[in-house]
Scaffold this motif. Structure first.
Motif, PDB file in Angstrom:
ATOM      1  N   ARG A   7       0.864  -1.184   0.000  1.00 46.42           N
ATOM      2  CA  ARG A   7       0.000   0.000   0.000  1.00 46.42           C
ATOM      3  C   ARG A   7       0.894   1.226   0.000  1.00 46.42           C
ATOM      4  O   ARG A   7       1.882   1.299   0.736  1.00 46.42           O
ATOM      5  N   VAL A   8       0.566   2.218  -0.805  1.00 44.61           N
ATOM      6  CA  VAL A   8       1.350   3.445  -0.899  1.00 44.61           C
ATOM      7  C   VAL A   8       0.927   4.389   0.217  1.00 44.61           C
ATOM      8  O   VAL A   8      -0.239   4.785   0.292  1.00 44.61           O
ATOM      9  N   VAL A   9       1.884   4.730   1.078  1.00 49.73           N
ATOM     10  CA  VAL A   9       1.603   5.601   2.213  1.00 49.73           C
ATOM     11  C   VAL A   9       2.582   6.776   2.201  1.00 49.73           C
ATOM     12  O   VAL A   9       3.796   6.585   2.123  1.00 49.73           O
ATOM     13  N   VAL A  10       2.031   7.977   2.293  1.00 50.88           N
ATOM     14  CA  VAL A  10       2.832   9.188   2.406  1.00 50.88           C
ATOM     15  C   VAL A  10       2.992   9.499   3.885  1.00 50.88           C
ATOM     16  O   VAL A  10       2.013   9.482   4.636  1.00 50.88           O
ATOM     17  N   VAL A  11       4.213   9.772   4.310  1.00 52.31           N
ATOM     18  CA  VAL A  11       4.475  10.176   5.691  1.00 52.31           C
ATOM     19  C   VAL A  11       5.195  11.516   5.642  1.00 52.31           C
ATOM     20  O   VAL A  11       6.317  11.612   5.118  1.00 52.31           O
ATOM     21  N   THR A  12       4.552  12.571   6.156  1.00 48.52           N
ATOM     22  CA  THR A  12       5.208  13.869   6.242  1.00 48.52           C
ATOM     23  C   THR A  12       5.896  13.981   7.600  1.00 48.52           C
ATOM     24  O   THR A  12       5.504  13.309   8.557  1.00 48.52           O
ATOM     25  N   SER A  15      11.512  12.701   8.849  1.00 48.14           N
ATOM     26  CA  SER A  15      12.942  12.706   9.154  1.00 48.14           C
ATOM     27  C   SER A  15      13.261  12.586  10.638  1.00 48.14           C
ATOM     28  O   SER A  15      14.395  12.295  10.997  1.00 48.14           O
ATOM     29  N   GLN A  16      12.269  12.798  11.498  1.00 49.66           N
ATOM     30  CA  GLN A  16      12.552  12.746  12.937  1.00 49.66           C
ATOM     31  C   GLN A  16      11.279  12.492  13.734  1.00 49.66           C
ATOM     32  O   GLN A  16      10.174  12.565  13.207  1.00 49.66           O
ATOM     33  N   GLY A  17      11.462  12.191  15.000  1.00 50.40           N
ATOM     34  CA  GLY A  17      10.361  12.066  15.942  1.00 50.40           C
ATOM     35  C   GLY A  17       9.313  11.045  15.568  1.00 50.40           C
ATOM     36  O   GLY A  17       9.626   9.945  15.101  1.00 50.40           O
ATOM     37  N   ILE A  18       8.056  11.428  15.750  1.00 44.97           N
ATOM     38  CA  ILE A  18       6.935  10.530  15.492  1.00 44.97           C
ATOM     39  C   ILE A  18       6.872  10.134  14.023  1.00 44.97           C
ATOM     40  O   ILE A  18       6.609   8.972  13.700  1.00 44.97           O
ATOM     41  N   GLY A  19       7.122  11.085  13.117  1.00 46.06           N
ATOM     42  CA  GLY A  19       7.089  10.770  11.687  1.00 46.06           C
ATOM     43  C   GLY A  19       8.097   9.702  11.317  1.00 46.06           C
ATOM     44  O   GLY A  19       7.795   8.778  10.555  1.00 46.06           O
ATOM     45  N   ARG A  20       9.294   9.805  11.865  1.00 42.59           N
ATOM     46  CA  ARG A  20      10.339   8.797  11.610  1.00 42.59           C
ATOM     47  C   ARG A  20       9.910   7.435  12.147  1.00 42.59           C
ATOM     48  O   ARG A  20      10.012   6.422  11.453  1.00 42.59           O
ATOM     49  N   ALA A  21       9.411   7.406  13.371  1.00 43.42           N
ATOM     50  CA  ALA A  21       8.988   6.146  13.986  1.00 43.42           C
ATOM     51  C   ALA A  21       7.857   5.492  13.187  1.00 43.42           C
ATOM     52  O   ALA A  21       7.863   4.273  12.969  1.00 43.42           O
ATOM     53  N   ILE A  22       6.914   6.292  12.742  1.00 45.38           N
ATOM     54  CA  ILE A  22       5.802   5.758  11.960  1.00 45.38           C
ATOM     55  C   ILE A  22       6.307   5.235  10.619  1.00 45.38           C
ATOM     56  O   ILE A  22       5.912   4.149  10.177  1.00 45.38           O
ATOM     57  N   ALA A  23       7.182   5.994   9.957  1.00 45.07           N
ATOM     58  CA  ALA A  23       7.725   5.552   8.674  1.00 45.07           C
ATOM     59  C   ALA A  23       8.439   4.214   8.801  1.00 45.07           C
ATOM     60  O   ALA A  23       8.219   3.302   7.992  1.00 45.07           O
ATOM     61  N   LEU A  24       9.257   4.070   9.826  1.00 45.46           N
ATOM     62  CA  LEU A  24       9.985   2.813  10.012  1.00 45.46           C
ATOM     63  C   LEU A  24       9.050   1.670  10.395  1.00 45.46           C
ATOM     64  O   LEU A  24       9.248   0.526   9.986  1.00 45.46           O
ATOM     65  N   GLY A  25       8.000   1.983  11.156  1.00 47.19           N
ATOM     66  CA  GLY A  25       7.001   0.968  11.488  1.00 47.19           C
ATOM     67  C   GLY A  25       6.243   0.509  10.258  1.00 47.19           C
ATOM     68  O   GLY A  25       5.981  -0.697  10.083  1.00 47.19           O
ATOM     69  N   LEU A  26       5.885   1.444   9.378  1.00 47.33           N
ATOM     70  CA  LEU A  26       5.195   1.091   8.137  1.00 47.33           C
ATOM     71  C   LEU A  26       6.094   0.270   7.218  1.00 47.33           C
ATOM     72  O   LEU A  26       5.630  -0.640   6.529  1.00 47.33           O
ATOM     73  N   ALA A  27       7.385   0.587   7.222  1.00 49.04           N
ATOM     74  CA  ALA A  27       8.333  -0.187   6.416  1.00 49.04           C
ATOM     75  C   ALA A  27       8.343  -1.644   6.864  1.00 49.04           C
ATOM     76  O   ALA A  27       8.352  -2.558   6.037  1.00 49.04           O
ATOM     77  N   LYS A  28       8.307  -1.859   8.161  1.00 45.45           N
ATOM     78  CA  LYS A  28       8.293  -3.230   8.687  1.00 45.45           C
ATOM     79  C   LYS A  28       7.029  -3.979   8.289  1.00 45.45           C
ATOM     80  O   LYS A  28       7.020  -5.204   8.213  1.00 45.45           O
ATOM     81  N   LYS A  30       5.797  -3.671   5.391  1.00 45.50           N
ATOM     82  CA  LYS A  30       5.975  -3.807   3.943  1.00 45.50           C
ATOM     83  C   LYS A  30       5.179  -2.812   3.118  1.00 45.50           C
ATOM     84  O   LYS A  30       4.849  -3.055   1.955  1.00 45.50           O
ATOM     85  N   ALA A  31       4.874  -1.640   3.705  1.00 46.64           N
ATOM     86  CA  ALA A  31       4.199  -0.587   2.945  1.00 46.64           C
ATOM     87  C   ALA A  31       5.190   0.035   1.960  1.00 46.64           C
ATOM     88  O   ALA A  31       6.394   0.073   2.203  1.00 46.64           O
ATOM     89  N   VAL A  32       4.668   0.522   0.857  1.00 43.92           N
ATOM     90  CA  VAL A  32       5.444   1.321  -0.096  1.00 43.92           C
ATOM     91  C   VAL A  32       5.412   2.742   0.442  1.00 43.92           C
ATOM     92  O   VAL A  32       4.337   3.280   0.703  1.00 43.92           O
ATOM     93  N   ARG A  51      14.396   1.046   3.651  1.00 33.94           N
ATOM     94  CA  ARG A  51      14.609   0.180   2.485  1.00 33.94           C
ATOM     95  C   ARG A  51      15.032  -1.237   2.855  1.00 33.94           C
ATOM     96  O   ARG A  51      14.929  -2.140   2.035  1.00 33.94           O
ATOM     97  N   THR A  52      15.479  -1.444   4.073  1.00 34.13           N
ATOM     98  CA  THR A  52      15.843  -2.806   4.495  1.00 34.13           C
ATOM     99  C   THR A  52      14.595  -3.663   4.704  1.00 34.13           C
ATOM    100  O   THR A  52      14.692  -4.882   4.739  1.00 34.13           O
ATOM    101  N   SER A  53      13.417  -3.038   4.816  1.00 37.51           N
ATOM    102  CA  SER A  53      12.175  -3.775   5.049  1.00 37.51           C
ATOM    103  C   SER A  53      11.113  -3.522   3.991  1.00 37.51           C
ATOM    104  O   SER A  53      10.350  -4.411   3.646  1.00 37.51           O
ATOM    105  N   SER A  54      11.034  -2.307   3.502  1.00 37.85           N
ATOM    106  CA  SER A  54       9.965  -1.905   2.588  1.00 37.85           C
ATOM    107  C   SER A  54      10.296  -2.299   1.153  1.00 37.85           C
ATOM    108  O   SER A  54      11.454  -2.234   0.735  1.00 37.85           O
ATOM    109  N   PRO A  55       9.280  -2.676   0.363  1.00 33.42           N
ATOM    110  CA  PRO A  55       9.544  -3.035  -1.030  1.00 33.42           C
ATOM    111  C   PRO A  55       9.968  -1.846  -1.891  1.00 33.42           C
ATOM    112  O   PRO A  55      10.664  -2.017  -2.884  1.00 33.42           O
TER     113      PRO A  55
END
Length: 113
Positions: A7-12, A15-28, A30-32, A51-55
């Motif tokens: 699923r394509v997910v935009v995270v604004t 680069s830091q804080g909650i946005g970073r944590a959410i992005a890395l969680g979504l990568a795990k 397998k979100a695009v 990129r180590t987890s996300s397609p």
């Protein structure tokens, strides 16, 4: 349970804080990912980890407070993915002052999808 794989997910604010944590969680999950933030160097670091987890991970260093930034993001999304499945908006700014005088964001825009 919501499946996020491919699923394509935009995270604004990715680069830091909650946005970073959410992005890395979504990568795990397998979100695009389409990651957005002002700090390009920090954003690149998050993208490399994701990129180590996300397609697939795309990033765009842009300041959302600048006129036209939303259009720039929408165009990139359309070209790369044809649209999006979700948006996690974590970008923000802090301004010290009285709540009574704080402005609401005057430009709340739809990314067009």
């Amino acid at each position: 349970m919501i499946l996020l794989e491919n699923r394509v997910v935009v995270v604004t604010g990715a680069s830091q804080g909650i946005g970073r944590a959410i992005a890395l969680g979504l990568a795990k999950k397998k979100a695009v990912l389409f990651l957005v933030a002002r700090n390009g160097l920090a954003l690149q670091e998050v993208a490399d980890i994701a990129r180590t987890s996300s397609p697939r991970v795309m990033l765009q260093a842009v300041d959302l407070a600048v006129d036209g930034a939303d259009t720039e993001i929408a165009e990139s999304l359309g070209q790369e993915f044809g649209g999006l499945d979700g948006l996690v908006h974590c970008a923000g700014a802090f301004s010290k002052g009285a709540l009574e005088t704080a402005s609401m964001c005057p430009r709340v825009r739809n990314l067009g999808y």
